[in-house]
Design an enzyme around this catalytic site. Sequence first.
Site, short mmCIF file in Angstrom:
data_model
loop_
_atom_site.label_atom_id
_atom_site.label_comp_id
_atom_site.label_asym_id
_atom_site.label_seq_id
_atom_site.Cartn_x
_atom_site.Cartn_y
_atom_site.Cartn_z
N SER A 97 -9.88 9.09 7.64
CA SER A 97 -9.82 8.96 8.84
C SER A 97 -8.85 9.63 9.23
O SER A 97 -7.65 9.81 9.29
CB SER A 97 -9.37 7.48 9.04
OG SER A 97 -9.49 6.39 8.31
N LYS A 172 -13.21 5.40 14.93
CA LYS A 172 -12.54 5.09 13.84
C LYS A 172 -11.16 4.07 14.25
O LYS A 172 -10.50 3.12 14.19
CB LYS A 172 -12.85 5.76 12.78
CG LYS A 172 -11.08 5.20 11.90
CD LYS A 172 -11.74 4.77 10.56
CE LYS A 172 -10.68 3.63 10.04
NZ LYS A 172 -11.03 2.61 9.17
N LYS A 241 -0.70 6.20 11.14
CA LYS A 241 -0.95 7.81 11.36
C LYS A 241 -2.56 7.77 12.36
O LYS A 241 -2.88 8.34 13.00
CB LYS A 241 -2.16 8.63 10.06
CG LYS A 241 -2.64 9.58 10.23
CD LYS A 241 -4.64 9.67 9.82
CE LYS A 241 -4.14 8.69 8.83
NZ LYS A 241 -5.97 7.71 8.38
P1 NDP Z 1 -4.18 6.85 -0.55
O1 NDP Z 1 -3.35 6.28 0.01
O2 NDP Z 1 -4.36 5.93 -1.80
O3 NDP Z 1 -4.99 8.25 -1.66
C1 NDP Z 1 -5.08 9.22 -0.56
C2 NDP Z 1 -5.55 10.31 -1.67
O4 NDP Z 1 -5.55 11.43 -1.17
C3 NDP Z 1 -5.03 10.28 -3.40
O5 NDP Z 1 -6.53 10.87 -4.43
C4 NDP Z 1 -3.91 11.82 -2.47
O6 NDP Z 1 -4.24 12.54 -4.51
C5 NDP Z 1 -5.21 12.77 -2.25
N1 NDP Z 1 -3.90 13.41 -1.88
C6 NDP Z 1 -2.74 13.21 -0.59
N2 NDP Z 1 -3.10 14.03 -0.08
C7 NDP Z 1 -3.14 14.90 -0.07
C8 NDP Z 1 -2.84 16.84 -0.29
N3 NDP Z 1 -2.60 17.25 0.41
N4 NDP Z 1 -4.03 17.39 -0.90
C9 NDP Z 1 -4.83 17.23 -1.62
N5 NDP Z 1 -5.29 15.53 -1.69
C10 NDP Z 1 -4.05 14.83 -1.57
O7 NDP Z 1 -5.26 6.87 0.75
P2 NDP Z 1 -6.72 5.85 0.70
O8 NDP Z 1 -7.65 6.05 -0.81
O9 NDP Z 1 -6.11 4.58 1.41
O10 NDP Z 1 -6.94 5.69 2.30
C11 NDP Z 1 -7.94 7.29 2.17
C12 NDP Z 1 -8.21 8.02 4.00
O11 NDP Z 1 -8.98 6.68 3.84
C13 NDP Z 1 -7.63 7.55 4.49
O12 NDP Z 1 -7.93 8.19 5.69
C14 NDP Z 1 -7.41 6.13 4.88
O13 NDP Z 1 -6.78 6.29 6.46
C15 NDP Z 1 -8.98 6.05 4.90
N6 NDP Z 1 -9.66 4.07 5.03
C16 NDP Z 1 -8.88 3.75 3.79
C17 NDP Z 1 -8.50 2.30 3.60
C18 NDP Z 1 -7.99 1.07 2.53
O14 NDP Z 1 -8.16 -0.08 2.57
N7 NDP Z 1 -7.22 1.54 1.94
C19 NDP Z 1 -9.57 1.46 4.76
C20 NDP Z 1 -10.26 2.32 5.41
C21 NDP Z 1 -10.22 3.97 5.92
P3 NDP Z 1 -3.10 11.91 -5.43
O15 NDP Z 1 -4.00 10.81 -6.44
O16 NDP Z 1 -2.99 13.29 -6.14
O17 NDP Z 1 -2.06 11.20 -4.40
#
Ligand code: NDP
Length: 296
Positions: A97, A172, A241
């Site tokens: 997102s 979104k 965010k």
């Molecule tokens: P999480 O916080 O659970 O996961 C984030 C992911 O990004 C992890 O794999 C993390 O790796 C990785 N990450 C974080 N920082 C970095 C970086 N600097 N470089 C590379 N990788 C990085 O988030 P979600 O999965 O919940 O959300 C992901 C996206 O989807 C977001 O934009 C969110 O707004 C959107 N979203 C989420 C929903 C939900 O219900 N959860 C629903 C709809 C959209 P690591 O494992 O190392 O921490």
Amino acid sequence: MTTVAFLGLGAIGTPMARHLAVPEFSLSVWNRTPAKAKAFATEFAVRAAATAAEAASGADIVITCLPSSREVEGLLDGPDGLLAGLTKGSVLVDCTSGDPATSRRIAARLAERGIGFLDAPVSGGVAGAEIATLTVMVGGDAAMLARVMPVFDAFGEKIVHCGPVGAGHALKAINQAMLAIHIWSLGEGLVALEKAGVSAAVALEVINASSGRSNSSQNLFPQRVLTRAFPRTFRLALLDKDLGIAAQVAREHKVPSPLLQLTAELFAAAHHELGEEADHVEVVKIIEHQAGVEIT
Ligand code: NDP
């Protein structure tokens, strides 16, 4: 066979990627914390890449699902970055997102190298990702979307072309603002009703049969607030965010938007108060605390 790379095995990325670990696709995964990618690769018999560049190398479609556009842009450069691996003719599909302005910047950089870009954020939550019923809102070229459609079909149910690059991210963010407004206003309303002698169960029974109903009143509050369960499925930090993006989109287009701006401020303060790991529905606890009443 289409070669796909999935980067970002977070709360929603993991169940999305699971649907791509099927014979139709040749899948490789990458995650910042490598242990998660290794565990996923072992469980689903796919490849775990050591770097983003390695994951992207030779892939037809590269998917990112990271917290925000900042992390996606940050993954482009350097010897281990996406640009070192992405090949001409491939497509970067950003399911983050994210924000429209950064996506347009990323798309322009990729276009110089003959690489496509689609912004494709999703809605439907972790539960929707698990059963492949996500809504995917896509910004970018329609022909490119048609190419990526089999991948979207694997985890999505409703795939909508929203407009040019950035359109998916803009839509979104505004959807998220609606979610936030519903949660906050319902929280204030139910707390006021508790004080007026109306229980939340009675209030929701009426609201859910009336014009004020929403996903918050029909699902989130009955399942998470009234039960006091407050499960952690979508971090408040991420909703904060999203609201910053929604408020920025309105400002960028010079739209008077007091409610969007206020909502962004309220959730930013709540994020500051409740911390990085709090779930988005936990903002209700702040309203309860300020009023000295619990919604039960
Ligand atoms: P999480 O916080 O659970 O996961 C984030 C992911 O990004 C992890 O794999 C993390 O790796 C990785 N990450 C974080 N920082 C970095 C970086 N600097 N470089 C590379 N990788 C990085 O988030 P979600 O999965 O919940 O959300 C992901 C996206 O989807 C977001 O934009 C969110 O707004 C959107 N979203 C989420 C929903 C939900 O219900 N959860 C629903 C709809 C959209 P690591 O494992 O190392 O921490």
